[in-house]
Motif scaffolding. Sequence first.
Motif, PDB file in Angstrom:
ATOM      1  N   TRP A  67       0.807  -1.222   0.000  1.00 39.28           N
ATOM      2  CA  TRP A  67       0.000   0.000   0.000  1.00 39.28           C
ATOM      3  C   TRP A  67       0.835   1.265   0.000  1.00 39.28           C
ATOM      4  O   TRP A  67       0.467   2.250  -0.640  1.00 39.28           O
ATOM      5  N   GLU A  74      -9.028   7.699   4.608  1.00 46.12           N
ATOM      6  CA  GLU A  74      -9.758   6.438   4.431  1.00 46.12           C
ATOM      7  C   GLU A  74      -8.800   5.264   4.248  1.00 46.12           C
ATOM      8  O   GLU A  74      -9.026   4.165   4.765  1.00 46.12           O
ATOM      9  N   ASN A 105      -5.500   5.773  13.946  1.00 43.69           N
ATOM     10  CA  ASN A 105      -5.257   5.227  12.612  1.00 43.69           C
ATOM     11  C   ASN A 105      -3.795   5.335  12.188  1.00 43.69           C
ATOM     12  O   ASN A 105      -3.377   4.669  11.241  1.00 43.69           O
ATOM     13  N   GLN A 116      -7.011  -3.502   9.543  1.00 40.06           N
ATOM     14  CA  GLN A 116      -6.335  -4.766   9.242  1.00 40.06           C
ATOM     15  C   GLN A 116      -5.191  -5.044  10.209  1.00 40.06           C
ATOM     16  O   GLN A 116      -5.080  -6.127  10.779  1.00 40.06           O
ATOM     17  N   ASP A 156      -8.319  -1.896  -4.153  1.00 45.86           N
ATOM     18  CA  ASP A 156      -9.590  -1.264  -4.483  1.00 45.86           C
ATOM     19  C   ASP A 156      -9.856  -1.276  -5.980  1.00 45.86           C
ATOM     20  O   ASP A 156     -10.761  -0.613  -6.472  1.00 45.86           O
ATOM     21  N   ARG A 205      -7.392   4.463   7.574  1.00 46.14           N
ATOM     22  CA  ARG A 205      -8.392   3.781   8.407  1.00 46.14           C
ATOM     23  C   ARG A 205      -8.463   2.291   8.055  1.00 46.14           C
ATOM     24  O   ARG A 205      -8.490   1.429   8.946  1.00 46.14           O
ATOM     25  N   GLN A 206      -8.487   1.984   6.763  1.00 43.69           N
ATOM     26  CA  GLN A 206      -8.546   0.587   6.332  1.00 43.69           C
ATOM     27  C   GLN A 206      -7.292  -0.178   6.782  1.00 43.69           C
ATOM     28  O   GLN A 206      -7.372  -1.319   7.229  1.00 43.69           O
TER      29      GLN A 206
END
Length: 233
Positions: free
Chosen positions: A9, A188, A144, A196, A17, A191-192
């Motif tokens: 990421w 966002e 986060n 995880q 996504d 946050r994801q």
Amino acid sequence: MAKTLYDYWFVQFDFPDGKPYKSSAREMVFNEVLKREIPADWEVKSLYQIADTGSGGTPKSTIKEYYENGKIPWINSGELNNPFIIATKNFITDFGMKNSSAKLFPINTILMAMYGATAGKTSIISFESTTNQAVCAVIPKSNNLLHYTKFVLDDMYQYLINLSTGSARDNLSQDKIKNLNLIIPEEEILRQFSIQTTLYYKKIENNLIQNQQLSNLRDWLLPMLMNGQVKVE
């Protein structure tokens, strides 16, 4: 698994996504601060902008009232070889903390060693604790950012070693750590990632706690097995 997710990421900039940056030609821009390309809508901030920092202290070892029957955990920089700290064998008293520069840091503080062989190493603590002066505490302002910040600092390890100064031993300063520049992704995505990695770290923490409990049980049973107080049928 958490590190692999971080690499995909935030190093390769590919997200699950269906629209990864590099493989779908999304816009990348050259950042003058980092001297590299980053996603166009991401920011670069100094560590002090996203986290509070602090350092600890060591009560005088010659005053027994600072240590005897102490119940406040106290971590030294040598313990930061472990990426996740669930316990320490060192404790100080409330009297010792009040009469030194030691401070109590909250659960989920990132600790970074500033001196010696462990300089640049980071750990996350799962309990409130004080530290010695060779440790910099990093407390992200958003939950986060916790695991993301630790991975970023871990990736900077070699840079931090090169940055450290000192003749006899490698040293970092809190000011140098506070002014490190970090890429800050969209909220966002952070946050994801936090959802995880928190699951992964909870499993790590539970495993470490169980291992410690089993080790304590072994140390309690072994002498009794050896002197015949208990037997295995």
